[in-house]
Scaffold this motif. Structure first.
Motif, PDB file in Angstrom:
ATOM      1  N   GLY A 209       1.445  -0.988   0.266  1.00  0.00           N
ATOM      2  CA  GLY A 209       0.333   0.175   0.014  1.00  0.00           C
ATOM      3  C   GLY A 209       0.644   1.164   0.070  1.00  0.00           C
ATOM      4  O   GLY A 209      -0.263   2.263  -0.084  1.00  0.00           O
ATOM      5  N   GLU A 210       2.145   1.181  -0.369  1.00  0.00           N
ATOM      6  CA  GLU A 210       3.080   1.666   0.197  1.00  0.00           C
ATOM      7  C   GLU A 210       2.958   3.297  -1.012  1.00  0.00           C
ATOM      8  O   GLU A 210       3.706   2.014  -1.674  1.00  0.00           O
ATOM      9  CB  GLU A 210       4.320   2.333   1.175  1.00  0.00           C
ATOM     10  N   ASP A 211       3.836   3.794  -1.701  1.00  0.00           N
ATOM     11  CA  ASP A 211       4.389   4.639  -2.697  1.00  0.00           C
ATOM     12  C   ASP A 211       5.568   4.431  -3.096  1.00  0.00           C
ATOM     13  O   ASP A 211       6.870   4.285  -2.272  1.00  0.00           O
ATOM     14  CB  ASP A 211       3.788   6.618  -2.261  1.00  0.00           C
ATOM     15  N   VAL A 212       5.973   3.221  -3.724  1.00  0.00           N
ATOM     16  CA  VAL A 212       6.790   2.924  -4.578  1.00  0.00           C
ATOM     17  C   VAL A 212       8.112   4.299  -4.967  1.00  0.00           C
ATOM     18  O   VAL A 212       9.284   3.903  -3.737  1.00  0.00           O
ATOM     19  CB  VAL A 212       7.108   2.014  -5.147  1.00  0.00           C
ATOM     20  N   SER A 213       7.616   4.853  -5.302  1.00  0.00           N
ATOM     21  CA  SER A 213       8.593   6.340  -5.571  1.00  0.00           C
ATOM     22  C   SER A 213       8.972   7.051  -4.415  1.00  0.00           C
ATOM     23  O   SER A 213      10.131   7.261  -4.086  1.00  0.00           O
ATOM     24  CB  SER A 213       7.887   7.173  -6.963  1.00  0.00           C
ATOM     25  N   LYS A 214       8.042   7.088  -3.283  1.00  0.00           N
ATOM     26  CA  LYS A 214       8.609   8.005  -1.927  1.00  0.00           C
ATOM     27  C   LYS A 214       9.342   7.375  -1.500  1.00  0.00           C
ATOM     28  O   LYS A 214      10.559   7.640  -0.660  1.00  0.00           O
ATOM     29  CB  LYS A 214       7.275   7.958  -1.373  1.00  0.00           C
ATOM     30  N   ALA A 215       9.348   5.703  -1.553  1.00  0.00           N
ATOM     31  CA  ALA A 215      10.258   4.901  -0.673  1.00  0.00           C
ATOM     32  C   ALA A 215      12.007   4.981  -0.794  1.00  0.00           C
ATOM     33  O   ALA A 215      12.732   5.571  -0.753  1.00  0.00           O
ATOM     34  CB  ALA A 215       9.729   4.034  -0.369  1.00  0.00           C
ATOM     35  N   ILE A 216      11.870   5.053  -2.881  1.00  0.00           N
ATOM     36  CA  ILE A 216      13.049   4.944  -3.343  1.00  0.00           C
ATOM     37  C   ILE A 216      13.720   6.119  -3.166  1.00  0.00           C
ATOM     38  O   ILE A 216      14.907   6.093  -2.902  1.00  0.00           O
ATOM     39  CB  ILE A 216      13.004   4.738  -4.874  1.00  0.00           C
ATOM     40  N   ASP A 217      13.065   7.722  -3.017  1.00  0.00           N
ATOM     41  CA  ASP A 217      13.509   8.434  -2.876  1.00  0.00           C
ATOM     42  C   ASP A 217      14.129   8.794  -1.362  1.00  0.00           C
ATOM     43  O   ASP A 217      15.327   9.144  -1.372  1.00  0.00           O
ATOM     44  CB  ASP A 217      12.314   9.399  -3.160  1.00  0.00           C
ATOM     45  N   VAL A 218      13.401   7.739  -0.320  1.00  0.00           N
ATOM     46  CA  VAL A 218      14.031   8.411   1.441  1.00  0.00           C
ATOM     47  C   VAL A 218      14.946   7.047   1.078  1.00  0.00           C
ATOM     48  O   VAL A 218      16.029   7.681   1.953  1.00  0.00           O
ATOM     49  CB  VAL A 218      12.560   7.747   1.598  1.00  0.00           C
ATOM     50  N   ILE A 219      15.141   5.848   0.631  1.00  0.00           N
ATOM     51  CA  ILE A 219      16.328   5.624   0.650  1.00  0.00           C
ATOM     52  C   ILE A 219      17.289   5.935  -0.351  1.00  0.00           C
ATOM     53  O   ILE A 219      18.483   5.823   0.256  1.00  0.00           O
ATOM     54  CB  ILE A 219      16.049   4.618  -0.065  1.00  0.00           C
TER      55      ILE A 219
END
Length: 293
Positions: A209-219
């Motif tokens: 359910g998470e935003d993949v693009s957001k997660a990648i940017d955070v990482i």
């Protein structure tokens, strides 16, 4: 009374015989000392001098050979150590033959026998000869050097030395492993230090359910701040797979070889904290069960 006299005579005769024999032995010893003792003492002294001088010469030869190799094109620690070890052992063999000859030992049959028995010894020592030959190939080609971390013959560890017969390494848990050179050279050798850089391969799972693009940017932002992570080559962050309970993301920063484990641990910890701070859920394995109502 007659029996007692006979016993005394026998004892006296035996003692006299022993005394005469002792005198004869002592006479022979004195004769040998007089005739050959001086030569024997000179030979012993000469052998000792040859041994000491030979030892010093071998040390000198070792130093000269080592200096010549280190100054030349073959400036490789393993190669230098291997060649010096072989040269020293050959020199010692020659020296011991010289010492034995000085002591009066007939070494001619021994030297002649080396050629005659070489064929038999070769068959009997095929494994040892194979290890020696493989050690030469390792020393010449140098797929690794002392201090490198390698995978070889099913073992992973830091190389300590390569001698005439075996490669010695130390594992991460402090074990000393001795591997026959033939086993090392006869299989794949993975060197983790030769190229200087290593890629850390990590995977992080996020909830569906998470935003993949957001997660990648955070990482990406997180690993850019981890000490030891290199900017060039650039770190790789991308979706790897869609698993049963999570979207799997590859996290692949580049580091200097010696920083691998430190950066790997620090990256995992930092990514976990920053994803949690950003509100991105890292799921645990779960199964959804739907029932008909």
């Amino acid at each position: 009374m007659t029996n007692e006299v006979e016993v005394v005579e026998k004892v006296t005769g035996a003692l006299g015989a022993q005394l005469n024999e002792g005198k004869e032995v002592a006479s022979q010893v004195m004769t040998w000392v007089t005739e050959k003792g001086l030569d024997f003492a000179i030979n012993i002294l000469a052998a000792a001098v040859i041994l000491v001088v030979g030892w010093l010469v071998i040390k000198l030869i070792d130093a000269v050979v080592r200096k010549a190799l280190m100054r030349g094109k073959a400036k490789q620690t393993l190669f230098v150590n291997f060649v010096c070890s072989v040269v020293a052992k050959v020199c010692w063999a020659v020296l011991l033959i010289m010492v034995a000859g000085r002591l009066g030992v007939n070494v001619a049959p021994l030297i002649a026998g080396i050629g005659a028995t070489g064929f038999i010894i070769g068959f009997a020592c095929q494994e040892s000869l194979g290890n020696f030959a493989s050690g030469m190939m390792i020393a010449i080609n140098e797929p690794f050097k002392v201090g490198d971390v390698v995978d070889a013959a099913g073992h992973t560890g830091c190389i300590l030395e390569v001698n005439m017969m075996a490669t010695v390494m130390k594992t991460a848990d402090g074990k000393r492993v001795v591997i026959p050179n033939k086993s090392v050279w006869g299989g794949p050798i993975v060197n983790y230090n030769t190229l200087g850089l290593r890629r850390v391969d990590l995977q992080v799972g996020i909830d569906y359910g998470e935003d993949v693009s957001k997660a990648i940017d955070v990482i990406r932002e997180t690993i850019a701040r981890v000490p030891g992570v290199l900017a060039d080559p650039a770190p790789g962050v991308a979706v790897a797979s869609l698993n049963d309970s999570a979207v799997q993301i590859n996290v692949r920063p580049w580091v200097n070889s010696e920083d691998y484990w430190t950066v790997a641990s620090a990256t995992l910890a930092a990514v976990k904290e920053d994803l949690a701070r950003a509100g991105v859920k890292i799921p645990f394995p779960q199964i959804e069960v739907h029932t008909a109502g």
